[in-house]
Design an enzyme around this catalytic site. Structure first.
Site, mmCIF file in Angstrom:
data_model
loop_
_atom_site.group_PDB
_atom_site.id
_atom_site.type_symbol
_atom_site.label_atom_id
_atom_site.label_comp_id
_atom_site.label_asym_id
_atom_site.label_seq_id
_atom_site.Cartn_x
_atom_site.Cartn_y
_atom_site.Cartn_z
ATOM 1 N N TYR A 1 50.317 -4.715 30.132
ATOM 2 C CA TYR A 1 51.147 -4.259 29.018
ATOM 3 C C TYR A 1 50.248 -3.571 28.010
ATOM 4 C CZ TYR A 1 54.164 -4.440 24.857
ATOM 5 O OH TYR A 1 54.895 -4.118 23.736
ATOM 6 N N ASP B 1 41.898 -1.443 27.433
ATOM 7 C CA ASP B 1 42.803 -1.960 26.405
ATOM 8 C C ASP B 1 42.392 -3.399 26.124
ATOM 9 O OD1 ASP B 1 44.757 -2.871 24.774
ATOM 10 O OD2 ASP B 1 46.449 -2.349 26.079
ATOM 11 N N LYS C 1 45.360 -7.394 17.530
ATOM 12 C CA LYS C 1 45.378 -8.862 17.475
ATOM 13 C C LYS C 1 44.227 -9.460 16.649
ATOM 14 C CE LYS C 1 48.635 -9.279 21.150
ATOM 15 N NZ LYS C 1 48.838 -8.423 22.310
HETATM 16 C C1 LIG Z 1 49.700 -7.109 22.414
HETATM 17 C C2 LIG Z 1 49.164 -6.011 23.234
HETATM 18 C C3 LIG Z 1 49.423 -4.662 22.936
HETATM 19 C C4 LIG Z 1 50.398 -4.251 21.858
HETATM 20 O O1 LIG Z 1 49.956 -4.623 20.605
HETATM 21 P P1 LIG Z 1 51.041 -4.702 19.388
HETATM 22 O O2 LIG Z 1 50.203 -5.013 18.199
HETATM 23 O O3 LIG Z 1 51.990 -5.782 19.776
HETATM 24 O O4 LIG Z 1 51.700 -3.387 19.302
HETATM 25 C C5 LIG Z 1 48.791 -3.698 23.672
HETATM 26 N N1 LIG Z 1 47.948 -4.019 24.664
HETATM 27 C C6 LIG Z 1 47.672 -5.291 24.989
HETATM 28 C C7 LIG Z 1 46.707 -5.590 26.082
HETATM 29 C C8 LIG Z 1 48.288 -6.328 24.300
HETATM 30 O O5 LIG Z 1 48.056 -7.593 24.658
#
Ligand SMILES: *Cc1c(COP(=O)(O)O)cnc(C)c1O
Length: 427
Positions: free
Chosen positions: A143, A238, A266
């Protein structure tokens, strides 16, 4: 008796779609009523009815030093007193850029924004601008936020084009996104053989935390790095979830692989909205106002949010912070595995740094396809019984769990003791 949670949820559903501002919070996967919280401190949460929980979600990762850490709260209060926002540069942003560059050296230049979704969306645009190519590659079960081009699943012709995985995403946008199986090195080679020179970028969670926890094969990551280099495709790690969590320098430090670009979120905001993307200077120089790739944000680099992030990153640089976090997370995993074994429940678990995965199947899965073998009914039973016992886990079999530095030996022991009882009821 109707709980306050139920009352709030009923009313919320009248005004907010599904009663929530982010879908997984609605408990659709496990059923039942979501918990509405009013307070957190350290490893603990209290809901609107005053019930106490040990928190293994940690706001999906950001609360790595625990809830309401006094150092973070004090700094945020002081920053807030100097105005909540300027929409103009501050020294705090430079401090943050310097710190990111020190902890994640592959990020030679960095830009801040306000979420992980923004970070990945902008990183991809930058990679496209840099390469002049349109195609992007992602992996099934990863994701990367909710931008159009990333809400895509594999189409029927796997190596040719993708299909929308959400309503409202134009097929013409999804068509540029190719989706491959995680940890499948052969598929990766086939794709690059066929169309490698048209790929702008490959985006990957270097440890996956969005289809439960999936660990990468070293050979897979190394091949990915080699193929991107060979074909001039930008490799984007990511690390929105893994950054500062699986190791101080993220998964790229843990596995010693240098991506061209990295996205963060995060932990970097410590619970306030901060995202970041960055990487090779030659790539980042494509961004406006220097280059022709446009990206902006009214609240980007917000002083209060950046302060929360800076303080959090300061705390996690304490000696042995990640060694202790890793050991504590492993202790939880070992305890849960032993408890399941004693009860004769088919279960497995693993951890990387402060992230863990729980699976109701024999072996730890290595792909989305394998993750589907996990027994969802058993997970749901486990989830609800643990919740009743005051243990707050992610409300879906497809979510990873998070431990913070505030989780004590007693928290772990109490969690394992609760799990012992719960496993004995699973049939
Ligand atoms: C949580 C997450 C996102 C999205 O981040 P948001 O702050 O919720 O928009 C993107 N990539 C990864 C790997 C994530 O865990």
């Amino acid at each position: 008796m109707t709980s306050t949670n139920q009352t709030l949820f009923d009313k919320s559903q009248e005004l907010i779609p599904g009663g929530v501002n982010s879908p997984v919070r609605a408990f659709r996967s496990v059923g039942g009523t979501p918990i509405f919280f009013k307070k957190g401190l350290g490893s603990k949460l209290w809901d609107v009815d005053g019930k106490e929980y040990i928190d293994y979600i940690n706001s999906w990762g950001p609360m790595i030093v625990g809830h309401a850490h006094p150092t973070v709260i004090k700094a945020v209060q002081e920053a807030a007193a100097n105005s909540l926002s300027f929409g103009a540069p501050t020294g705090l942003e430079l401090e943050m850029a310097q710190l990111i560059n020190k902890l994640v050296p592959s990020m030679e230049q960095v830009r801040l924004n306000s979420s992980g979704t923004e970070a990945t969306m902008s990183a991809i645009r930058t990679a496209r601008g840099f390469t002049g190519r349109d195609k992007i590659v992602k992996f099934e079960g990863c994701y990367h936020g909710h931008s159009d081009g990333l809400l895509v699943k594999a189409g029927s012709g796997l190596l040719t084009f993708g299909e929308p995985d959400s309503g409202g995403v134009p097929a013409s946008v999804a068509a540029h996104t190719l989706t491959l199986e995680y940890n499948n090195t052969q598929q990766l080679k086939d794709l690059f053989d066929k169309t490698g020179d048209e790929v702008a970028c490959v985006i990957i969670e270097p440890v996956v935390g969005n289809m439960n926890l999936i660990v990468p094969h070293m050979e897979f990551l190394q091949t990915l790095r080699e193929l991107c280099t060979k074909h001039g495709a930008v490799l984007i790690f990511d690390e929105v979830m893994t950054g500062f969590r699986v190791a101080l320098g993220g998964a790229q430090a843990l596995y010693n692989i240098k991506p061209d670009m990295t996205t963060l979120g995060k932990v970097i905001g410590g619970g306030l909205p901060v995202g970041a993307f960055g990487g090779r200077k030659d790539i980042m120089q494509c961004l406006a106002p220097v280059g022709k790739v446009y990206q902006a944000g009214t609240l980007s680099g917000n002083p209060v949010a950046v302060t929360a992030g800076l303080k959090t990153l300061e705390l996690i640089q304490a000696p042995d912070f990640h060694a202790k976090l890793t050991a504590q997370t492993q202790k939880l995993v070992d305890g849960l595995k032993a408890a399941a074994k004693e009860a004769g429940v088919i279960f497995n678990a693993q951890s990387v740094g402060g992230m863990f995965g729980l699976y109701f199947c024999e072996k730890c899965p290595t792909s989305y396809h394998e993750m589907l073998q996990s027994n969802k009914e058993h997970f749901n039973q486990f989830f609800h019984s643990m919740l009743d016992s005051g243990i707050y886990l992610g409300p879906s079999a497809f979510e990873a769990g998070f431990v913070s530095a505030a989780h004590t030996d007693e928290d772990i022991a109490n969690t394992v003791a609760a799990a012992k009882k719960v496993f004995s009821l699973i049939k």
